[in-house]
Design a protein around this motif. Structure first.
Motif, PDB file in Angstrom:
ATOM      1  N   UNK A  19      12.225  40.250 -17.489  1.00 46.78           N
ATOM      2  CA  UNK A  19      11.939  39.245 -16.472  1.00 46.78           C
ATOM      3  C   UNK A  19      12.024  37.875 -17.129  1.00 46.78           C
ATOM      4  N   UNK A  20      12.861  37.002 -16.569  1.00 46.10           N
ATOM      5  CA  UNK A  20      13.073  35.663 -17.109  1.00 46.10           C
ATOM      6  C   UNK A  20      12.569  34.633 -16.095  1.00 46.10           C
ATOM      7  N   UNK A  21      11.760  33.681 -16.563  1.00 48.30           N
ATOM      8  CA  UNK A  21      11.311  32.561 -15.745  1.00 48.30           C
ATOM      9  C   UNK A  21      11.799  31.274 -16.394  1.00 48.30           C
ATOM     10  N   UNK A  22      12.548  30.470 -15.637  1.00 44.08           N
ATOM     11  CA  UNK A  22      13.071  29.202 -16.119  1.00 44.08           C
ATOM     12  C   UNK A  22      12.207  28.066 -15.591  1.00 44.08           C
ATOM     13  N   UNK A  23      11.728  27.202 -16.490  1.00 46.32           N
ATOM     14  CA  UNK A  23      10.924  26.050 -16.105  1.00 46.32           C
ATOM     15  C   UNK A  23      11.611  24.774 -16.577  1.00 46.32           C
ATOM     16  N   UNK A  24      11.119  23.618 -16.065  1.00 47.76           N
ATOM     17  CA  UNK A  24      11.810  22.350 -16.315  1.00 47.76           C
ATOM     18  C   UNK A  24      10.860  21.195 -16.591  1.00 47.76           C
ATOM     19  N   UNK A  25       9.557  21.454 -16.607  1.00 52.06           N
ATOM     20  CA  UNK A  25       8.550  20.426 -16.880  1.00 52.06           C
ATOM     21  C   UNK A  25       7.229  21.128 -17.150  1.00 52.06           C
ATOM     22  N   UNK A  26       6.394  20.520 -17.979  1.00 51.71           N
ATOM     23  CA  UNK A  26       5.134  21.185 -18.306  1.00 51.71           C
ATOM     24  C   UNK A  26       4.180  21.241 -17.122  1.00 51.71           C
ATOM     25  N   UNK A  27       4.361  20.369 -16.113  1.00 53.25           N
ATOM     26  CA  UNK A  27       3.483  20.388 -14.940  1.00 53.25           C
ATOM     27  C   UNK A  27       4.064  21.218 -13.793  1.00 53.25           C
ATOM     28  N   UNK A  28       5.142  21.949 -14.064  1.00 49.85           N
ATOM     29  CA  UNK A  28       5.723  22.876 -13.079  1.00 49.85           C
ATOM     30  C   UNK A  28       5.835  24.274 -13.693  1.00 49.85           C
ATOM     31  N   UNK A  29       4.699  24.892 -14.042  1.00 49.48           N
ATOM     32  CA  UNK A  29       4.706  26.207 -14.682  1.00 49.48           C
ATOM     33  C   UNK A  29       4.891  27.318 -13.648  1.00 49.48           C
ATOM     34  N   UNK A  30       4.937  28.567 -14.073  1.00 44.93           N
ATOM     35  CA  UNK A  30       5.054  29.680 -13.118  1.00 44.93           C
ATOM     36  C   UNK A  30       3.893  29.814 -12.156  1.00 44.93           C
ATOM     37  N   UNK A  31       2.733  29.270 -12.508  1.00 45.80           N
ATOM     38  CA  UNK A  31       1.608  29.276 -11.580  1.00 45.80           C
ATOM     39  C   UNK A  31       1.195  30.677 -11.164  1.00 45.80           C
ATOM     40  N   UNK A  32       1.095  30.885  -9.848  1.00 42.06           N
ATOM     41  CA  UNK A  32       0.602  32.168  -9.337  1.00 42.06           C
ATOM     42  C   UNK A  32       1.577  33.304  -9.637  1.00 42.06           C
ATOM     43  N   UNK A  33       2.849  32.994  -9.832  1.00 44.10           N
ATOM     44  CA  UNK A  33       3.802  34.042 -10.205  1.00 44.10           C
ATOM     45  C   UNK A  33       3.369  34.696 -11.514  1.00 44.10           C
ATOM     46  N   UNK A  34       2.928  33.909 -12.473  1.00 45.74           N
ATOM     47  CA  UNK A  34       2.454  34.477 -13.741  1.00 45.74           C
ATOM     48  C   UNK A  34       1.232  35.359 -13.517  1.00 45.74           C
TER      49      UNK A  34
END
Length: 234
Positions: free
Chosen positions: A4-19
């Motif tokens: 499972x790969x999660x791509x992020x683009x800023x420290x204030x836009x994390x996976x949140x509830x998905x994690x």
């Protein structure tokens, strides 16, 4: 390395509830910062499920890492990897599928009502005709060729699409937690403009926050459950 790969683009836009959902289910996952070049050298043949989170940049920005990320998404599409995109992530999926990304003359912020445009999609099987999803965006995507239009809001016609049965592009942020909503509202006051009817006030966005987030968590969990099922990871 996880499947499972999660791509992020800023420290204030994390996976949140998905994690939280993945942790509860016992799934390991890799989180890569695409904007920092962490996708470079990654084995694109490995992931069985991919999620793309939000970010402050525009898909139309002339950035090499954005072009590399879109190219990677196209490889995942060719492999028919189940994917779900959140805000910028939904826009990146739309671009990878050949759609344009447009800047709106206003920003859509706050708890906005979603209206279903399609009644039979399995992505929406858990949802009523209308429900809220948290929004924070100025750009929006056109529907890719062959896409199924799933959701709209009063200020953004294209709130969600599915493509090929295994791709879900979302304009909103169903992954938000209480901490993230509070952090965005209090941490970025320069984006709040009460003169725009497309925005909620800070007070409205934070009112009854635990109940609003809990309801949206259930919306998100339905999306994530179908995504994992498609990847044969549920």
């Amino acid at each position: 390395m996880s499947e499972i790969l999660i791509l992020t683009h800023a420290d204030f836009c994390p996976p949140g509830h998905l994690a939280n959902v993945l942790d509860r289910a016992g799934h390991s996952f890799d989180v890569l910062r695409a904007d920092l070049g962490e996708l470079d050298g990654y084995d694109l043949q490995r992931p069985r499920a991919v999620a793309i989170m939000g970010g402050p940049m525009s898909v139309n920005d002339d950035l090499d890492w954005l072009k590399a990320e879109v190219a990677a998404l196209r490889q995942f599409i060719e492999r028919r990897v189940p994917m779900i995109g959140h805000c910028l992530g939904g826009q990146l999926l739309a671009r990878a599928l050949g759609a344009a990304i447009r800047h709106q003359p206003y920003t859509e912020l706050g708890w906005q009502p979603m209206r279903r445009q399609e009644s039979r999609s399995p992505w929406l099987a858990h949802l009523p005709e209308e429900f809220p999803i948290y929004q924070w965006h100025g750009d929006t995507f056109d529907l890719p060729p062959g896409a199924e239009h799933l959701l709209s809001s009063p200020w953004c016609e294209n709130q969600a699409f599915s493509w090929g049965g295994f791709v879900l592009g979302l304009q909103g942020h169903p992954e938000m937690t209480e901490e993230l909503v509070h952090g965005w509202v209090t941490g970025f006051p320069q984006y709040l403009d009460p003169s725009q009817p497309s925005q909620e006030t800070a007070e409205a966005m934070l009112a009854d926050l635990p109940a609003k987030v809990a309801a949206m968590n259930r919306v998100a969990e339905g999306f994530y459950s179908h995504w994992l099922k498609l990847a044969e990871l549920a």
